[in-house]
Each structure stands twice: as C-alpha cells, then as structure tokens.
Design a protein around this motif. Structure first.
Motif, PDB file in Angstrom:
ATOM      1  N   UNK A 161       0.810  -1.227   0.000  1.00 49.03           N
ATOM      2  CA  UNK A 161       0.000   0.000   0.000  1.00 49.03           C
ATOM      3  C   UNK A 161       0.840   1.272   0.000  1.00 49.03           C
ATOM      4  N   UNK A 162       1.867   1.401   0.872  1.00 50.44           N
ATOM      5  CA  UNK A 162       2.685   2.616   0.838  1.00 50.44           C
ATOM      6  C   UNK A 162       3.416   2.799  -0.494  1.00 50.44           C
ATOM      7  N   UNK A 163       3.771   1.683  -1.129  1.00 46.51           N
ATOM      8  CA  UNK A 163       4.454   1.759  -2.431  1.00 46.51           C
ATOM      9  C   UNK A 163       3.553   2.392  -3.484  1.00 46.51           C
ATOM     10  N   UNK A 164       2.294   1.986  -3.481  1.00 43.40           N
ATOM     11  CA  UNK A 164       1.341   2.460  -4.492  1.00 43.40           C
ATOM     12  C   UNK A 164       0.886   3.879  -4.180  1.00 43.40           C
ATOM     13  N   UNK A 165       0.770   4.182  -2.884  1.00 38.91           N
ATOM     14  CA  UNK A 165       0.282   5.502  -2.468  1.00 38.91           C
ATOM     15  C   UNK A 165       1.184   6.620  -2.990  1.00 38.91           C
ATOM     16  N   UNK A 166       2.476   6.333  -3.139  1.00 38.27           N
ATOM     17  CA  UNK A 166       3.393   7.387  -3.566  1.00 38.27           C
ATOM     18  C   UNK A 166       3.573   7.462  -5.094  1.00 38.27           C
ATOM     19  N   UNK A 167       2.830   6.652  -5.833  1.00 39.21           N
ATOM     20  CA  UNK A 167       2.915   6.704  -7.301  1.00 39.21           C
ATOM     21  C   UNK A 167       2.755   8.117  -7.861  1.00 39.21           C
ATOM     22  N   UNK A 207       3.354  10.954  -6.588  1.00 39.92           N
ATOM     23  CA  UNK A 207       4.509  11.784  -6.213  1.00 39.92           C
ATOM     24  C   UNK A 207       5.751  11.407  -7.006  1.00 39.92           C
ATOM     25  N   UNK A 208       6.029  10.111  -7.138  1.00 38.46           N
ATOM     26  CA  UNK A 208       7.230   9.717  -7.878  1.00 38.46           C
ATOM     27  C   UNK A 208       7.059   9.992  -9.373  1.00 38.46           C
ATOM     28  N   UNK A 209       5.830   9.885  -9.873  1.00 36.57           N
ATOM     29  CA  UNK A 209       5.581  10.239 -11.282  1.00 36.57           C
ATOM     30  C   UNK A 209       5.851  11.722 -11.525  1.00 36.57           C
ATOM     31  N   UNK A 210       5.423  12.543 -10.575  1.00 37.17           N
ATOM     32  CA  UNK A 210       5.662  13.984 -10.685  1.00 37.17           C
ATOM     33  C   UNK A 210       7.155  14.281 -10.621  1.00 37.17           C
ATOM     34  N   UNK A 211       7.864  13.564  -9.752  1.00 33.56           N
ATOM     35  CA  UNK A 211       9.304  13.750  -9.628  1.00 33.56           C
ATOM     36  C   UNK A 211      10.012  13.387 -10.933  1.00 33.56           C
ATOM     37  N   UNK A 212       9.636  12.261 -11.521  1.00 33.67           N
ATOM     38  CA  UNK A 212      10.238  11.846 -12.794  1.00 33.67           C
ATOM     39  C   UNK A 212       9.974  12.889 -13.879  1.00 33.67           C
ATOM     40  N   UNK A 233      16.814   5.079   0.659  1.00 26.32           N
ATOM     41  CA  UNK A 233      15.787   5.922   1.266  1.00 26.32           C
ATOM     42  C   UNK A 233      14.474   5.172   1.458  1.00 26.32           C
ATOM     43  N   UNK A 234      13.730   5.486   2.526  1.00 32.08           N
ATOM     44  CA  UNK A 234      12.527   4.711   2.853  1.00 32.08           C
ATOM     45  C   UNK A 234      11.222   5.249   2.276  1.00 32.08           C
ATOM     46  N   UNK A 235      11.234   6.450   1.704  1.00 31.89           N
ATOM     47  CA  UNK A 235       9.962   7.021   1.228  1.00 31.89           C
ATOM     48  C   UNK A 235      10.218   8.145   0.238  1.00 31.89           C
ATOM     49  N   UNK A 243      12.962  12.833  -2.452  1.00 32.17           N
ATOM     50  CA  UNK A 243      12.901  14.149  -3.084  1.00 32.17           C
ATOM     51  C   UNK A 243      14.028  15.051  -2.601  1.00 32.17           C
ATOM     52  N   UNK A 244      14.273  15.038  -1.293  1.00 35.21           N
ATOM     53  CA  UNK A 244      15.335  15.863  -0.709  1.00 35.21           C
ATOM     54  C   UNK A 244      16.703  15.415  -1.208  1.00 35.21           C
ATOM     55  N   UNK A 245      16.959  14.108  -1.155  1.00 33.11           N
ATOM     56  CA  UNK A 245      18.269  13.580  -1.531  1.00 33.11           C
ATOM     57  C   UNK A 245      18.545  13.752  -3.025  1.00 33.11           C
ATOM     58  N   UNK A 246      17.519  13.572  -3.860  1.00 37.73           N
ATOM     59  CA  UNK A 246      17.719  13.688  -5.304  1.00 37.73           C
ATOM     60  C   UNK A 246      18.004  15.134  -5.703  1.00 37.73           C
TER      61      UNK A 246
END
Length: 257
Positions: free
Chosen positions: A160-166, A168-173, A241-243, A248-251
C-alpha cells in the motif's frame, strides 16, 4: 605569552560553549511527545528524516557520528528529537524513552533505527551486479546505467505505501524528464503479466523490471518497502531511502553535484 595563552584558552572555551548551546532547545517536549504512540508517530514522520545529513548528538549533547547515533536508536532506549535551529540546518539529539511510554514507541524506533543503519552502511558501495530487461524489453544493467544518476524504486503490487506514492514519484520523474543524465527504474516482485494489468490502471513513469523478488531479497537484502536507491554516475550507491519525502530531498542534492 602567558596572557596570549590565557586569551586563547578563553576563546576556545567560548567557541565550545557556543557550539554546545547553538542547538540547545528541542522543538517539542521530549517527554510530552511520548505520552501516546499517535502523537509520537506523527512527529517522527514529519520531522525526523534519518536518511538526510544531520548533526548527531547523544543524550549528553556530545556530538557523535551518524552511524553511532543510528546504532543507538536501533539497539538502545532513545527517541530522536530535532533541536531548534536555522532553516536548512538539522540537528537531532537522543532523549531517553520514559518508563511509562507506550511500548510500541520503543519497538518502532528500534526497527526504524535498524533499517536506517542498514541503509546508511550501503552508501558508498557499488550497486550489486545487475542485468535485467524491463517490461518494454530494454536491457538495464550496471553498464547501461553508468554515467547517469539512477533512481531505483523497489516495490510490489500489494504494498500500500508503495502504491500511495505513485503520483509523487511520477511527478518527480516528470520534473527531471529533460535531464539526459538521469534514469528512473523500478524493481517489482510481481510477474510481467501481473504488472501490465496493474499498471494499466495505475501508471508508473519509471521503467519497470518484473520478477525481482529474489534479487531484492538476496542481492539488496531488503526487508522494507518501498525502498529507493540513488546511484551516482560511477554506479555507487549515494543514498538508500525509505519514502518519497526523503527521496525528493536527496535527489535534489545529488542532481546538483
């Protein structure tokens, strides 16, 4: 000469005292925040990011290494609290967990500390041998990733946490889509058939590599999902990184090097 030495000693004492008091006040009451698990959990998730670079202090306000700090979180009886400081400066201090605190707090902190210490020890090491095809049939390997900053998301369909951040990670990409020196890859436990069906409903902007359960378990030794890796252009692990928030900060930092 004696006067000079005396003034030098006073100067050193003054600088030391300033350093010790610069981060003297915790941003929350360390005892009050332990009253119940919910309050502590909300504070921890919003204010403590163990993957970032920070000044680490033990319970006596002595500066210690990040590795020692994480080891004590993993194995002893402490909670981390951020001390008040200027914007962009992070100082975390260890505070003793009170005897009447919810036992779930200590158990959770020990696990968080264990995971953070394990991740920290992977930084600066070579990413394990890697050569797999994504859902589009493209080969992704250590060799093909060299010379690029690589972001790797490890996940599976029922996380669930993996999918919930989709989103956000799509926006980051999307934010880095014009960077030809950056690559976004995801490793998934599930089969190609399962992933194609799932991703048709919930798209992911990363290249997706199926059937990666064995690799993630054995080569990466993951026990927590999602986990994100950032590899530098030499193929070394820069961050684990765990989330999304910590990613976002590290990248942002890695992309400017």
């Amino acid at each position: 000469m004696q006067k000079f030495i005396g003034l030098l000693v006073l100067f050193i004492i003054s600088i030391t005292a300033t350093a010790q008091t610069k981060f003297s006040e915790p941003e929350v009451d360390p005892i009050q925040i332990q009253k119940n698990f919910k309050d502590w959990s909300v504070y921890q998730s919003k204010n403590i990011m163990l993957s970032r670079d920070f000044l680490a202090l033990d319970a006596l306000s002595t500066e210690i290494s990040k590795e020692t700090f994480l080891d004590q979180l993993a194995n002893e009886n402490y909670i981390p609290i951020r001390l008040k400081s200027e914007q962009g400066i992070y100082c975390y201090k260890l505070f003793t967990i009170q005897p009447n605190s919810d036992t779930s707090i200590k158990a959770t902190i020990n696990q968080i500390g264990f995971d953070a210490l394990k991740n920290y020890k992977m930084e600066g090491t070579v990413f394990p041998p890697f050569s797999f095809k994504d859902l589009e049939g493209n080969l992704v390997s250590n060799e093909s990733m060299k010379g690029k900053i690589v972001v790797i998301k490890c996940w599976y369909i029922h996380c669930t946490p993996c999918i919930r951040e989709f989103p956000q990670v799509n926006k980051l990409a999307a934010e880095y889509k014009d960077r030809k020196d950056m690559l976004f890859v995801s490793l998934a436990e599930d089969s190609a058939t399962q992933l194609k069906t799932f991703l048709s409903r919930k798209p992911l902007s990363y290249a997706v590599i199926p059937d990666m359960k064995v690799y993630m378990n054995e080569a990466l030794q993951l026990n927590s999902f999602p986990t994100h890796f950032i590899l530098n252009k030499e193929g070394m692990i820069a961050k684990v990184l765990p989330n999304f928030e910590s990613l976002e900060v590290a990248l942002d930092k890695e992309s400017k090097l």
